[in-house]
Scaffold this active site. Structure first.
Site, PDB file in Angstrom:
ATOM      1  N   SER A 184       0.690  -1.202   0.042  1.00 44.98           N
ATOM      2  CA  SER A 184       0.052  -0.027   0.167  1.00 44.98           C
ATOM      3  C   SER A 184       0.852   1.359  -0.022  1.00 44.98           C
ATOM      4  O   SER A 184       0.492   2.478  -0.318  1.00 44.98           O
ATOM      5  CB  SER A 184      -0.947  -0.113   1.262  1.00 44.98           C
ATOM      6  OG  SER A 184      -0.285   0.032   2.465  1.00 44.98           O
ATOM      7  N   HIS A 234       2.588   5.060   4.711  1.00 46.93           N
ATOM      8  CA  HIS A 234       1.757   5.463   3.778  1.00 46.93           C
ATOM      9  C   HIS A 234       2.065   6.856   3.385  1.00 46.93           C
ATOM     10  O   HIS A 234       2.128   7.576   2.372  1.00 46.93           O
ATOM     11  CB  HIS A 234       0.303   5.623   4.462  1.00 46.93           C
ATOM     12  CG  HIS A 234      -0.115   4.216   4.550  1.00 46.93           C
ATOM     13  ND1 HIS A 234      -1.234   3.907   5.509  1.00 46.93           N
ATOM     14  CD2 HIS A 234       0.103   3.110   4.073  1.00 46.93           C
ATOM     15  CE1 HIS A 234      -1.528   2.524   5.380  1.00 46.93           C
ATOM     16  NE2 HIS A 234      -0.962   2.019   4.330  1.00 46.93           N
TER      17      HIS A 234
END
Length: 357
Positions: A184, A234
């Protein structure tokens, strides 16, 4: 209105310790015992969704399919790959261990590992949605180089952020004791690239925000509702996407305006190839005989060249390329530097007819 889906699954050990019986050794390289999720419940849904998406496409993006297949195979670990793939304990992304042991395997392989089936499926559905759009718009070669660049930059930026927290804020936890896996970080970077030129709005967990800020909104919301996920992973992905677009000259918020700049990695590879091939080009120039100027047809394309007496000048009447040593055209006798008015249009036509037959 654009509906956006992105995974929030770049998980860290700090999240997993509460529900999966984990022991995390700090400042050591001891293996991390984990209890993986069961398999077989969501993977068929992922396969069905991927097949349905690809079936309706006139062109099937191969790199996106390859990335999904690679992540899935790493998770399933079939028998023919089991002896080749390291265990997840050997590839956790941990900045301290990577720098201490110069462990490139942790650096490059951790994005392809996932802690459970839901982790994998959420990430792969997000990759499917983003990858199809990006690869279709930019082509497979540039998309593959972009993914490689984003993976490298997101991992590097995450390490840099963790080290910065230790040095300047005396906060060592992300650097020493957080271990993360998942794709991610790259997906957040891809989200930035995909939305950078969009004027639409996106739905982010029920909120409507401008598409170019969707990654930032998702970063904050995920951290609010799932504080155990890897915030730095992230954030590193978002910053990697911005850096990529800055290098490419397409990030509208960087002040460079929009454009269709070439891929940074492609430009880098072309530059390296150019540097490596320079000795060969130099040797060819030394030993290969120099081509003589063309004296038939319509001559070379471009302006008249004047390189002193050793140069070449073009006759404006018959377009013949003459040696710089001559003051009159060798083909038609026109004086060098003379104007077309001196000979007239008809005469110029005749001289060209005589030359070209």
């Amino acid at each position: 209105m654009r509906s956006s889906f992105s995974s929030s699954c770049h998980r860290s050990i700090s999240e997993l310790a509460g529900d999966r019986k984990l022991e995390v050794p700090i400042l050591t390289t001891i293996s991390v015992p984990i209890q993986m999720e069961g398999r077989g419940r969501m993977l068929p849904l992922l396969a069905l969704h991927a097949v349905a998406e690809y079936y309706r496409l006139p062109w099937k993006p191969p790199v996106t399919a390859g990335l999904i297949a690679a992540n899935t195979l790493v998770y399933l670990k079939p028998a023919f790959l089991r002896h080749l793939l390291p265990s997840i304990e050997e590839v956790w992304f941990n900045p301290y261990l990577i720098l201490k042991n110069k462990d490139a395997r942790r650096f490059f392989l951790s994005p392809f590992y996932h802690i459970g089936e839901s982790h994998l499926v959420y990430n792969m559905i997000s990759l499917l949605w983003k990858g199809i759009q990006l690869e279709t718009s930019m082509g497979s070669l540039e998309f593959a180089s972009m993914v490689a660049a984003l993976l490298t930059m997101s991992q590097g930026i995450t390490m840099l952020l963790a080290k910065t927290l230790v040095v300047f804020l005396d906060y060592p936890k992300p650097f020493y004791s957080e271990y993360a896996v998942g794709f991610s970080g790259v997906l957040f970077a891809m989200k930035v690239v995909l939305n950078s030129q969009s004027a639409d709005y996106a739905h982010v967990h029920g909120l409507v925000v401008p598409s170019r800020y969707a990654a930032w909104a998702e970063l904050i919301l995920i951290q609010m509702f799932a504080p155990g996920v890897s915030f730095l992973g992230h954030l590193g992905g978002i910053l990697a996407g911005m850096l990529y677009l800055k290098l490419k000259g397409e990030y509208s918020g960087s002040g460079s305006g929009s454009g269709s700049g070439s891929d940074p990695l492609v430009r880098m590879l072309r530059g390296l190839v150019g540097i490596a091939s320079w000795p060969l080009r130099a040797a060819r120039g030394l030993f290969q005989p120099r081509r003589m100027p063309r004296v038939s047809g319509r001559g070379t394309v471009g302006r008249e060249t004047r390189d002193g007496l050793s140069g070449i000048w073009r006759c404006h009447a018959c377009t013949f390329d003459n040696s710089g040593w001559l003051s009159e055209c060798e083909m038609c006798g026109t004086r060098r530097g003379g104007s077309m008015d001196e000979i007239g249009i008809q005469e110029m036509r005749m001289r060209r007819i005589q030359r070209f037959g």
